[in-house]
Design a protein around this motif. Structure first.
Motif, PDB file in Angstrom:
ATOM      1  N   ILE A 169      11.367 100.329 -18.120  1.00  0.00           N
ATOM      2  CA  ILE A 169      10.722 100.060 -16.857  1.00  0.00           C
ATOM      3  C   ILE A 169       9.604  98.796 -16.824  1.00  0.00           C
ATOM      4  O   ILE A 169       9.762  97.952 -16.366  1.00  0.00           O
ATOM      5  CB  ILE A 169      10.250 100.953 -15.453  1.00  0.00           C
ATOM      6  CG1 ILE A 169      11.265 101.896 -15.383  1.00  0.00           C
ATOM      7  CG2 ILE A 169       9.738 100.250 -14.500  1.00  0.00           C
ATOM      8  CD1 ILE A 169      12.555 101.265 -14.847  1.00  0.00           C
ATOM      9  N   LYS A 170       8.989  98.802 -17.961  1.00  0.00           N
ATOM     10  CA  LYS A 170       7.964  97.997 -18.259  1.00  0.00           C
ATOM     11  C   LYS A 170       8.601  96.662 -18.614  1.00  0.00           C
ATOM     12  O   LYS A 170       8.306  95.501 -18.285  1.00  0.00           O
ATOM     13  CB  LYS A 170       6.973  98.324 -19.474  1.00  0.00           C
ATOM     14  CG  LYS A 170       5.979  97.573 -19.786  1.00  0.00           C
ATOM     15  CD  LYS A 170       4.652  97.955 -20.504  1.00  0.00           C
ATOM     16  CE  LYS A 170       3.615  97.083 -20.889  1.00  0.00           C
ATOM     17  NZ  LYS A 170       2.731  97.669 -21.639  1.00  0.00           N
ATOM     18  N   ASP A 171       9.685  96.749 -19.536  1.00  0.00           N
ATOM     19  CA  ASP A 171      10.548  95.717 -20.041  1.00  0.00           C
ATOM     20  C   ASP A 171      11.277  95.054 -18.904  1.00  0.00           C
ATOM     21  O   ASP A 171      11.362  93.788 -18.866  1.00  0.00           O
ATOM     22  CB  ASP A 171      11.936  96.139 -20.924  1.00  0.00           C
ATOM     23  CG  ASP A 171      11.186  96.744 -22.243  1.00  0.00           C
ATOM     24  OD1 ASP A 171      10.163  96.250 -22.669  1.00  0.00           O
ATOM     25  OD2 ASP A 171      11.831  97.462 -22.997  1.00  0.00           O
ATOM     26  N   LEU A 172      11.821  95.936 -17.882  1.00  0.00           N
ATOM     27  CA  LEU A 172      12.379  95.246 -16.651  1.00  0.00           C
ATOM     28  C   LEU A 172      11.446  94.332 -15.972  1.00  0.00           C
ATOM     29  O   LEU A 172      11.892  92.960 -15.493  1.00  0.00           O
ATOM     30  CB  LEU A 172      13.255  96.295 -15.692  1.00  0.00           C
ATOM     31  CG  LEU A 172      13.534  95.955 -14.654  1.00  0.00           C
ATOM     32  CD1 LEU A 172      15.004  95.320 -14.802  1.00  0.00           C
ATOM     33  CD2 LEU A 172      13.762  97.174 -13.610  1.00  0.00           C
ATOM     34  N   ILE A 173      10.190  94.830 -15.832  1.00  0.00           N
ATOM     35  CA  ILE A 173       9.251  94.142 -15.081  1.00  0.00           C
ATOM     36  C   ILE A 173       8.733  92.788 -15.676  1.00  0.00           C
ATOM     37  O   ILE A 173       8.529  91.706 -15.207  1.00  0.00           O
ATOM     38  CB  ILE A 173       7.849  94.939 -14.698  1.00  0.00           C
ATOM     39  CG1 ILE A 173       8.395  96.013 -13.531  1.00  0.00           C
ATOM     40  CG2 ILE A 173       6.604  94.244 -14.268  1.00  0.00           C
ATOM     41  CD1 ILE A 173       7.113  97.212 -13.434  1.00  0.00           C
ATOM     42  N   VAL A 174       8.610  92.961 -17.020  1.00  0.00           N
ATOM     43  CA  VAL A 174       8.244  91.558 -17.886  1.00  0.00           C
ATOM     44  C   VAL A 174       9.271  90.677 -17.844  1.00  0.00           C
ATOM     45  O   VAL A 174       9.200  89.471 -17.466  1.00  0.00           O
ATOM     46  CB  VAL A 174       7.804  91.880 -19.242  1.00  0.00           C
ATOM     47  CG1 VAL A 174       7.822  90.782 -20.194  1.00  0.00           C
ATOM     48  CG2 VAL A 174       6.641  92.941 -19.474  1.00  0.00           C
ATOM     49  N   GLU A 175      10.534  91.062 -17.795  1.00  0.00           N
ATOM     50  CA  GLU A 175      11.671  90.033 -17.696  1.00  0.00           C
ATOM     51  C   GLU A 175      11.655  89.303 -16.373  1.00  0.00           C
ATOM     52  O   GLU A 175      11.964  88.152 -16.035  1.00  0.00           O
ATOM     53  CB  GLU A 175      13.058  90.892 -17.810  1.00  0.00           C
ATOM     54  CG  GLU A 175      13.545  91.241 -19.117  1.00  0.00           C
ATOM     55  CD  GLU A 175      14.605  91.726 -19.182  1.00  0.00           C
ATOM     56  OE1 GLU A 175      15.423  92.071 -18.144  1.00  0.00           O
ATOM     57  OE2 GLU A 175      14.833  92.339 -20.381  1.00  0.00           O
ATOM     58  N   LYS A 176      11.408  90.124 -15.223  1.00  0.00           N
ATOM     59  CA  LYS A 176      11.333  89.724 -13.826  1.00  0.00           C
ATOM     60  C   LYS A 176      10.107  88.763 -13.786  1.00  0.00           C
ATOM     61  O   LYS A 176      10.092  87.789 -13.032  1.00  0.00           O
ATOM     62  CB  LYS A 176      11.029  90.713 -12.847  1.00  0.00           C
ATOM     63  CG  LYS A 176      12.446  91.722 -12.734  1.00  0.00           C
ATOM     64  CD  LYS A 176      13.607  90.939 -12.337  1.00  0.00           C
ATOM     65  CE  LYS A 176      14.814  91.658 -12.250  1.00  0.00           C
ATOM     66  NZ  LYS A 176      15.995  91.145 -11.890  1.00  0.00           N
TER      67      LYS A 176
END
Length: 202
Positions: A169-176
């Protein structure tokens, strides 16, 4: 030679700007996979800089699952009301609500886990390892490995994303953050399940 078709293809795959896509393809001699990685690294670096900015706007979303048996409320913050209304941001918030419903995290991140909870968990894990006959000198390493797993199971940001297990989820947020251009933070959440913590009555 970087063609317009290559730029268009890279833009569709990454959501990056036209000039960024041209630069990435030029830097990687037209290699699409390397260009994607180039943009990702560039985006992550930009996202890291944005992570210290104040995120006081945002959105609260709800998600109801299993025919009304599980419900989630989550608050995700961004920097501006403009982004809070952005469909991509709203989709992210909804995906996070679904994640919480499905994976039942207890905390947003590991720094929220109380020290006494971890100490108690360490004591239980150490006792288990001893009961299994693990060597004394291996205990600390075994326990620390299991504590890391505890964090990954119980902290939202460290959990694998239910729609793509290759990213957290952290990776997902960083991508966004890299795509949208604003700091994004999960502020808080609550998850309800029917029948949880119901006191037994006679």
């Amino acid at each position: 030679m970087v063609s317009a078709e290559m730029v268009k293809d890279l833009r569709e795959k990454t959501g990056a700007g036209i000039m960024d896509c041209k630069r990435a393809l030029a830097e990687t001699n037209g290699d699409m996979e390397k260009a994607i990685e180039f943009l990702r690294e560039k985006g992550l670096a930009a996202a890291a800089k944005k992570a210290s900015r104040v995120a006081a706007e945002g959105s609260i979303d709800s998600y109801i699952h299993l025919g009304g048996k599980v419900g989630v409320l989550v608050e995700v913050n961004c920097e501006t009301d403009f982004v809070a209304r952005n469909p991509e941001f709203r989709e992210l918030v909804h995906d996070i609500a679904m994640q919480i419903a499905a994976m039942s995290p207890q905390y947003v991140d590991k720094d929220e886990v109380p020290a006494d909870v971890i100490e108690k968990e360490r004591a239980i894990l150490k006792a288990q390892a001893l009961n299994e006959g693990k060597p004394e000198k291996m205990l600390d390493r075994i326990v620390e490995g299991k504590i890391e797993k505890y964090y990954k199971d119980n902290c939202l940001l460290l959990q694998p994303f239910i729609k793509d297990g290759d990213k957290t989820i952290k990776d997902l947020i960083v991508e966004k953050i890299a795509r949208i251009g604003e700091n994004i933070q999960v502020r808080r959440f609550v998850r309800f399940a029917v029948g949880e913590q119901v006191a037994e009555t006679k």
